[in-house]
Each structure stands twice: as structure tokens, then as C-alpha cells.
Scaffold this active site. Structure first.
Site, short mmCIF file in Angstrom:
data_model
loop_
_atom_site.label_atom_id
_atom_site.label_comp_id
_atom_site.label_asym_id
_atom_site.label_seq_id
_atom_site.Cartn_x
_atom_site.Cartn_y
_atom_site.Cartn_z
N CYS A 136 -13.33 3.54 -28.52
CA CYS A 136 -14.60 4.21 -28.69
C CYS A 136 -15.32 4.44 -27.38
O CYS A 136 -16.37 3.85 -27.11
CB CYS A 136 -15.47 3.41 -29.65
N GLU A 196 4.16 -6.74 1.85
CA GLU A 196 3.78 -7.18 0.50
C GLU A 196 3.50 -5.99 -0.42
O GLU A 196 2.38 -5.81 -0.89
CB GLU A 196 2.61 -8.17 0.53
N GLY A 243 0.77 -1.23 0.00
CA GLY A 243 0.00 0.00 0.00
C GLY A 243 0.80 1.29 0.00
O GLY A 243 0.22 2.37 -0.09
N1 LLP Z 1 -1.49 -7.03 -0.67
C1 LLP Z 1 -2.79 -7.17 -0.96
C2 LLP Z 1 -3.58 -8.14 -0.20
C3 LLP Z 1 -3.37 -6.39 -1.96
O1 LLP Z 1 -4.66 -6.53 -2.24
C4 LLP Z 1 -2.58 -5.45 -2.67
C5 LLP Z 1 -3.16 -4.62 -3.72
C6 LLP Z 1 -1.21 -5.35 -2.35
C7 LLP Z 1 -0.71 -6.16 -1.32
C8 LLP Z 1 -0.28 -4.42 -3.05
O2 LLP Z 1 -0.66 -3.12 -2.89
P1 LLP Z 1 0.35 -1.95 -3.36
O3 LLP Z 1 1.59 -2.03 -2.54
O4 LLP Z 1 0.63 -2.14 -4.79
O5 LLP Z 1 -0.42 -0.70 -3.11
N2 LLP Z 1 -5.40 -1.24 -9.39
C9 LLP Z 1 -5.20 -0.25 -8.37
C10 LLP Z 1 -4.51 -0.81 -7.15
C11 LLP Z 1 -5.25 -1.99 -6.55
C12 LLP Z 1 -4.52 -2.61 -5.40
C13 LLP Z 1 -5.09 -3.94 -5.06
N3 LLP Z 1 -4.41 -4.61 -4.00
C14 LLP Z 1 -4.42 0.92 -8.96
O6 LLP Z 1 -4.13 0.90 -10.15
O7 LLP Z 1 -4.16 1.89 -8.26
#
Ligand code: LLP
Length: 418
Positions: A342, A270, A236
Site C-alpha cells: 500500500c 571487497e 563498488g
Molecule cells: N565495502 C564497503 C565498506 C561497503 O560499504 C560496500 C557497500 C561494499 C564494500 C560493497 O560495495 P559493492 O561492491 O557491492 O558496490 N544498497 C545499495 C548499495 C549500498 C552499498 C553499501 N556499501 C544498492 O542497492 O545499490
């Protein structure tokens, strides 16, 4: 920091001119810098070195097997969310003992595969899922490690589609239910319930919600004397797309390390975007320009099927010309950079000040390494883009552009229609 920089009036990826790559690879294409990818992973590892956490790269942010391999080879574990991601993880040579598996809807066949692979943890998101894993583990005569995903009910300030840590989302379990589960472990003879997990959302630029969530979980464990070995604090971490000022890995660690050290648990992180986000760009070519009474449109060959974030989240990605022409610096104009699809929502950037663009000019859409290719589609029957990685002075095609034949693979016309 990333390795997409101007040298003179040309944009480079590491030491290679992007225009030269575009001469060899059809646009649009994704371009990754191996050095940037590794730098970000190492920054996080270094910041947390005092507790040597397991860093499981979140496969959903960028699932190309070369990207996964690069990280796995340098010690990373992987965070997966489907059988398909497990398949990719294995192709990338990931150590199953460094794989964690989250997601609210794991299918029985996916659970069975992951048990057989011997993954480190299932991050469990419901009581029914716990029952399912117990049943399948018993039928396979295996004991399986699970962590319970807690929904800590904190409010991360981010786009509502990517906030997961609030009590009203489908993710994780409330504290009361988690307490009940730890008190009824006898119901799960084939499970070692040995961890807790949180992931409160994505693109979170400020440390408060992380700290709040971590503290909430630790005081919950303490209050009920719940003993676990692992605490997965999720991903996150936000990155810079435009004017954000996110916490650095160092600042994030400074803030949470003292709390985590006291807990004496094995920590798992993660992250996805933090590692892959600024390691990749989308390179696209101008097809046409069009001036209407209200707007100036720069129509490019990449669109929402390649990068859906602007359309889906009104996400901002910086857009820069790959070559700055000598005479163009003064003549910036306000344009909308739009794709060929489109839908009026098909744009990469609106109201951008760009030098006068002409047919054939290349543009780089920055910060596209996370949730870029991974969320791309074949909408409008557009073959998906190639992916290219610059690594140690060499250009590697890590996924070729799809062909028209790829588009229809698996489809068939019933005999009656022939
Ligand atoms: N762990 C879990 C359980 C998750 O669901 C996610 C992302 C992560 C780790 C990694 O999160 P990060 O470090 O990348 O923020 N498509 C969206 C982001 C969706 C994130 C979903 N889960 C975007 O383009 O901003």
C-alpha cells in the site's frame, strides 16, 4: 555474462527451466545461479592474479549462508559490517583471518566478538572507534590489527545514496586526521595500525574515481612516509542493469594494477554487487492486470518489501517474461509492474514494454542478486521470499519462504492486555 538465458521461448537458470522451479517453490522467490556467482568471483581473481589480492566478498550485498559458503569454499574472504554478519560468516565457515570489518557504528559487544573471532582487520572510521577498540583489546589482553578508512574526497558518479567517497559523507577519515593518527600510534599499545582502506561508493561504472582515490592514498602514504602492509581498495564495481557500460574486471585491473604493483602492498578488494548482482533474479507471478484511463498496471506478488531498489533509488531492473508466448511478440504494451503493497512507490518497473500479461504469468526481475533479498523486509506483514540456488543441475532451497509464525516470532502481548 550470466546464466539466465532463453532457450526457445523459456527462460532458464543454467540448464533448468525457471517455470519448473516455480511449480515447486511459492512465488515470489529469489533464484541464484551458482555458476554465475563463481564465474564473477573467478573473473576478478584472474584479472588481479599478478598480485594475488585477498578478495573479501561484501556480505551486505547477499548474506545467505549458502552463497557465502560457495565463495568461502573457493577461497574468498568476507567483508562484514555487523555482529550479525560476523555470525553468518562463521556459519559459512569463513577463515577469520580473511574477514575485514567496516562500518561507522560498531558496538562494543560487536568489537569484542570480532576480536575474539580473530578477524584480519577492523576498518576503523573514527578516532573514538579507535579508542574503543584499544580499550576493549586491552581488557582482553589482545593485540588487534586495524586499518584506517580514509575518505579520499573523490566524486564517484553514482546515486547519491550510495556514494561514500565524498568528503561530506559519514564514511572514513580525512587525510589530516589519518596523518595525526599515524603520528600518535603510541596512544594505541594494543593496536597494530597496519593498513589503509577506502570504499568510494557503489555501482561505479567508470574507472576514473577509483584510480584517483587510489593515487591520492598512495601519494599521501609516500608524502608522510607512512608504512602499512595492507591497502584495501574497497568494492563498488558497477554492473550492467540496463545500458551501462561498466569496466570489466580485466579493464579495471589493467588500469589499477600498475599503480598497485609499484606500491608493494598486500591488496584487499571487497566487491559485493560485482559478484552477486547478476547471479540472482526475483521470480514473481502476475496476480491481476488493471487498465485505468492513464496506465496499464501489471500487479505482481513481489513488491518493494522483496526488492526495494526501484522504490529507494529509482533503480532500473530489467523485467522479462519467464515464458514468451508464441502469439505475444507483436503485442507488447507499455505497463507499470507494481507490487501489492500500500504505497504508490511500490513498483518494480515503470513504463515497460511487455507482451500482454495475464493472471498466473511469471516475470523475472533481473540483476536482483545484490541488495535484493538482503534489503527485503516484512513490511505489510509479508513473509519474506524463499531463496533458491541452482547448482550443478540441482535445485536447492537455501532459504524457505517465511511463514506467518515467523512474522510474529519474538512478539508478545503483555499480561495486562490478555
Ligand atoms: N565495502 C564497503 C565498506 C561497503 O560499504 C560496500 C557497500 C561494499 C564494500 C560493497 O560495495 P559493492 O561492491 O557491492 O558496490 N544498497 C545499495 C548499495 C549500498 C552499498 C553499501 N556499501 C544498492 O542497492 O545499490
Amino acid at each position: 555474462m550470466h546464466e539466465f538465458t532463453f532457450k526457445g521461448n523459456e527462460l532458464y537458470c543454467e540448464d533448468i527451466k525457471i517455470s519448473a522451479i516455480a511449480g515447486r517453490v511459492p512465488t515470489p522467490f529469489y533464484l541464484y545461479s551458482y555458476k554465475t556467482l563463481l564465474d564473477h568471483y573467478r573473473k576478478l581473481r584472474l584479472a588481479f592474479s599478478a598480485i594475488s589480492p585477498l578478495i573479501c566478498f561484501s556480505v551486505k550485498s547477499n548474506s545467505n549462508i549458502a552463497i557465502l559458503r560457495a565463495l568461502v569454499k573457493n577461497g574468498a574472504g568476507l567483508d562484514i559490517v555487523s555482529g550479525g554478519e560476523l555470525y553468518r560468516a562463521r556459519l559459512a565457515g569463513a577463515d577469520p583471518k580473511k574477514i575485514v570489518y567496516a562500518g561507522v557504528g560498531k558496538r562494543p559487544d560487536e568489537i569484542e566478538d570480532a576480536i575474539n573471532a580473530g578477524i584480519l582487520f577492523f576498518n576503523v572510521e573514527s578516532e573514538e572507534e579507535l579508542d574503543a577498540i584499544q580499550r576493549i583489546a586491552a581488557s582482553l589482553e589482545r593485540r588487534v590489527n586495524v586499518a584506517i578508512r580514509i575518505n579520499p574526497d573523490v566524486v564517484p558518479r553514482t546515486h547519491s545514496h550510495i556514494a561514500t567517497g565524498k568528503g561530506d559523507t559519514k564514511f572514513g577519515l580525512d587525510f589530516e586526521t589519518v596523518h595525526k593518527i599515524f603520528n600518535s600510534q603510541w596512544r594505541y599499545p594494543n593496536l597494530n595500525i597496519r593498513g589503509v582502506h577506502i570504499h568510494i561508493g557503489s555501482q561505479i561504472v567508470d574507472g576514473d574515481p577509483f584510480e584517483e582515490a587510489i593515487k591520492k592514498v598512495l601519494s599521501f602514504l609516500k608524502k608522510y612516509k607512512i608504512e602499512v602492509g595492507h591497502f584495501n581498495i574497497g568494492g563498488g564495481l558497477g554492473i550492467i542493469y540496463s545500458i551501462e557500460n561498466p569496466q570489466t574486471a580485466k579493464n579495471f585491473a589493467k588500469r589499477v594494477l600498475p599503480i598497485l604493483k609499484r606500491a608493494r602492498l598486500k591488496i584487499i578488494l571487497e566487491p559485493g554487487r560485482f559478484i552477486s548482482g547478476n547471479s540472482g533474479i526475483l521470480v514473481t507471478k502476475v496476480l491481476y492486470t488493471k487498465i485505468t484511463p492513464r496506465n496499464t498496471f501489471v500487479i505482481v506478488d513481489g513488491g518493494m518489501s522483496d526488492l526495494i531498489r526501484p522504490s529507494l533509488y529509482t533503480a532500473y531492473h530489467k523485467i522479462v517474461p519467464v515464458k514468451v508466448k508464441q502469439d505475444s511478440a507483436q503485442t507488447c504494451e507499455k505497463v507499470d509492474v507494481v507490487g501489492p503493497i500500500c504505497e504508490s512507490g511500490d513498483y518494480l518497473g515503470k513504463d515497460r514494454f511487455l507482451p500482454m500479461m495475464r493472471k498466473g504469468d511469471l516475470l523475472a526481475v533481473m540483476g536482483a542478486g545484490a541488495y535484493g533479498f538482503a534489503m527485503s523486509s516484512n513490511y505489510n506483514s509479508r513473509p519474506r521470499a524463499a531463496e533458491v540456488m541452482v547448482m550443478k543441475g540441482k535445485v536447492h532451497i537455501i532459504r524457505r519462504q517465511e511463514s506467518y509464525a515467523d512474522l510474529v516470532r519474538g512478539e508478545s502481548i503483555p499480561k495486562e492486555l490478555k
